[in-house]
Write a protein that holds these residues in place. Structure first.
Motif, PDB file in Angstrom:
ATOM      1  N   LEU A  40       0.803  -1.229   0.000  1.00 53.10           N
ATOM      2  CA  LEU A  40       0.000   0.000   0.000  1.00 53.10           C
ATOM      3  C   LEU A  40       0.831   1.271   0.000  1.00 53.10           C
ATOM      4  O   LEU A  40       0.312   2.355  -0.257  1.00 53.10           O
ATOM      5  CB  LEU A  40      -0.923   0.017   1.236  1.00 53.10           C
ATOM      6  CG  LEU A  40      -1.829  -1.204   1.412  1.00 53.10           C
ATOM      7  CD1 LEU A  40      -2.596  -1.139   2.727  1.00 53.10           C
ATOM      8  CD2 LEU A  40      -2.818  -1.305   0.243  1.00 53.10           C
ATOM      9  N   GLY A  41       2.131   1.137   0.311  1.00 48.59           N
ATOM     10  CA  GLY A  41       2.988   2.319   0.399  1.00 48.59           C
ATOM     11  C   GLY A  41       3.207   2.702   1.848  1.00 48.59           C
ATOM     12  O   GLY A  41       2.324   2.513   2.693  1.00 48.59           O
ATOM     13  N   GLY A  42       4.360   3.255   2.107  1.00 57.05           N
ATOM     14  CA  GLY A  42       4.733   3.596   3.480  1.00 57.05           C
ATOM     15  C   GLY A  42       4.010   4.830   4.011  1.00 57.05           C
ATOM     16  O   GLY A  42       4.100   5.145   5.202  1.00 57.05           O
ATOM     17  N   ASP A  43       3.276   5.532   3.133  1.00 54.18           N
ATOM     18  CA  ASP A  43       2.603   6.770   3.552  1.00 54.18           C
ATOM     19  C   ASP A  43       1.199   6.526   4.096  1.00 54.18           C
ATOM     20  O   ASP A  43       0.480   7.472   4.420  1.00 54.18           O
ATOM     21  CB  ASP A  43       2.521   7.738   2.348  1.00 54.18           C
ATOM     22  CG  ASP A  43       1.820   7.104   1.138  1.00 54.18           C
ATOM     23  OD1 ASP A  43       1.795   5.858   1.051  1.00 54.18           O
ATOM     24  OD2 ASP A  43       1.311   7.860   0.295  1.00 54.18           O
ATOM     25  N   VAL A  44       0.807   5.231   4.221  1.00 56.76           N
ATOM     26  CA  VAL A  44      -0.555   4.923   4.678  1.00 56.76           C
ATOM     27  C   VAL A  44      -0.535   4.614   6.173  1.00 56.76           C
ATOM     28  O   VAL A  44       0.301   3.844   6.643  1.00 56.76           O
ATOM     29  CB  VAL A  44      -1.108   3.707   3.889  1.00 56.76           C
ATOM     30  CG1 VAL A  44      -2.432   3.229   4.457  1.00 56.76           C
ATOM     31  CG2 VAL A  44      -1.271   4.069   2.415  1.00 56.76           C
ATOM     32  N   GLU A  45      -1.469   5.233   6.927  1.00 53.21           N
ATOM     33  CA  GLU A  45      -1.546   4.948   8.371  1.00 53.21           C
ATOM     34  C   GLU A  45      -2.066   3.521   8.571  1.00 53.21           C
ATOM     35  O   GLU A  45      -3.055   3.121   7.956  1.00 53.21           O
ATOM     36  CB  GLU A  45      -2.485   5.954   9.052  1.00 53.21           C
ATOM     37  CG  GLU A  45      -2.529   5.749  10.559  1.00 53.21           C
ATOM     38  CD  GLU A  45      -3.381   6.810  11.278  1.00 53.21           C
ATOM     39  OE1 GLU A  45      -3.553   7.936  10.763  1.00 53.21           O
ATOM     40  OE2 GLU A  45      -3.862   6.461  12.372  1.00 53.21           O
ATOM     41  N   MET A  46      -1.356   2.769   9.418  1.00 55.50           N
ATOM     42  CA  MET A  46      -1.733   1.368   9.627  1.00 55.50           C
ATOM     43  C   MET A  46      -1.656   0.993  11.090  1.00 55.50           C
ATOM     44  O   MET A  46      -0.845   1.541  11.826  1.00 55.50           O
ATOM     45  CB  MET A  46      -0.719   0.469   8.922  1.00 55.50           C
ATOM     46  CG  MET A  46      -1.007   0.303   7.493  1.00 55.50           C
ATOM     47  SD  MET A  46       0.248  -0.709   6.826  1.00 55.50           S
ATOM     48  CE  MET A  46       0.513   0.152   5.315  1.00 55.50           C
TER      49      MET A  46
END
Ligand SMILES: NC(=O)c1ccc[n+]([C@@H]2O[C@H](COP(=O)([O-])OP(=O)(O)OC[C@H]3O[C@@H](n4cnc5c(N)ncnc54)[C@H](OP(=O)(O)O)[C@@H]3O)[C@@H](O)[C@H]2O)c1
Length: 288
Positions: A40-46
């Motif tokens: 999803l990409g490292g910029d997504v809050e998880m």
């Protein structure tokens, strides 16, 4: 804040892309945060959470006002999605958007186990006191990705369906565009949206893949027993073989037709993607 469950799957990845494009405030509840970041990409809050672990869901949903709920085919779908519904309630979420089954299977007495499960979950969500929106997509065009090896290796698609049976298909990116709009705008509470483009016949969808990769791909109708044998050979569990053969039987009878509405265009702002759009954008998966 929107909580997203099922973000790393086929529809979920497209939803994350659509929510990013809208600049929406969202958080993905995922089983494996490192694997999810790669997809999803490292910029997504998880946040780490598992549908089998109710406490992790309640913790992950703190501060969320909406929840997008999806999980893959599983014999424990009802139990696991109920964990999410109860966690949403406990965490103060106000509105659940559920990715459900197609209307032709989402019934109390459906012959398809997953269809009965989706119906039970829809009823439980409606009775939960939370606001809700149900998304009921048709046959995913992305199902053809499961046949990529057959297309690459044999140059054909074998299914237990007549070549000319009409199917109400949808590209999961259209479901995602609709979901992103529903999650970021008002006026969708208490709505069940049936989502598909116009009817497509299997031979036409397969021809579109052939055209996209510059190779003729044949569509071959096989008897149901042959399809069941092939699924078992691939190691599919019995419950999934039963489910898939029930679905294919219903589709072959013409029960999986288009909903014949304009909801994708109305709710996503663009025309439904066609099999040619799908084939062009996913051509790489069918080549090599
Ligand atoms: N295929 C069709 O034609 C069709 C048509 C209409 C409706 N549907 C419905 O669409 C849904 C499937 O959508 P899809 O194909 O986009 O899903 P998918 O690609 O199978 O993805 C499933 C998602 O659920 C997550 N998940 C599974 N178990 C989990 C757990 N225990 N805890 C947290 N997350 C979990 C997976 O995460 P991981 O990455 O961790 O595995 C993944 O993100 C099903 O409900 C199906 O009935 C399908």
């Amino acid at each position: 804040m929107i909580g997203v469950i099922g973000a790393t799957g086929s529809t979920g990845r497209a939803l994350v892309a659509a929510l990013k494009e809208k600049g929406a405030d969202f958080r993905c509840l995922v089983r494996d945060t490192a694997a999810a970041a790669e997809k999803l990409g490292g910029d997504v809050e998880m946040v780490q959470a598992d549908l089998a672990d109710a406490a992790s869901l309640e913790a992950g949903l703190q501060g969320c006002d909406k929840l997008f709920l999806l999980s893959g085919h599983s014999p424990v779908m009802v139990e696991q999605q109920m964990n999410a519904v109860n966690a949403a309630k406990a965490a103060g979420v106000g509105h659940i958007v559920k990715l459900s089954g197609g209307s032709f299977i989402t019934k109390e007495a459906s012959p398809a186990m997953i269809g009965r499960g989706h119906w039970e979950l829809e009823e439980a969500i409606k009775a939960s006191g939370l606001e809700w929106t149900m998304l009921r997509p048709g046959f995913f065009m992305q199902n053809f990705l499961n046949m990529a090896e057959m297309i690459k290796g044999m140059g054909k698609v074998m299914m237990p369906l007549p070549a000319d049976v009409p199917l109400g298909m949808i590209d999961v990116r259209d479901t995602a565009d609709v979901a992103a709009n529903v999650l970021t705008s008002d006026g969708h509470a208490g709505q069940t949206y049936e989502l598909s483009g116009p009817n497509v016949v299997p031979a036409e969808a397969v021809a579109a893949i052939g055209e996209a990769i510059g190779k003729e791909i044949a569509f071959v109708t096989v008897p149901m027993e042959g399809a069941v044998g092939a699924m078992k050979e691939r190691g599919m569990p019995d419950w999934l073989v039963d489910h898939q053969s029930t679905l294919m039987g219903m589709a072959a009878n013409g029960e999986m037709v288009s909903y014949g509405n304009d909801l994708i265009a109305e709710l996503s702002g663009h025309a439904p993607r066609t099999p040619a759009d799908f084939a062009r954008d996913f051509a790489g998966a069918f080549q090599g």
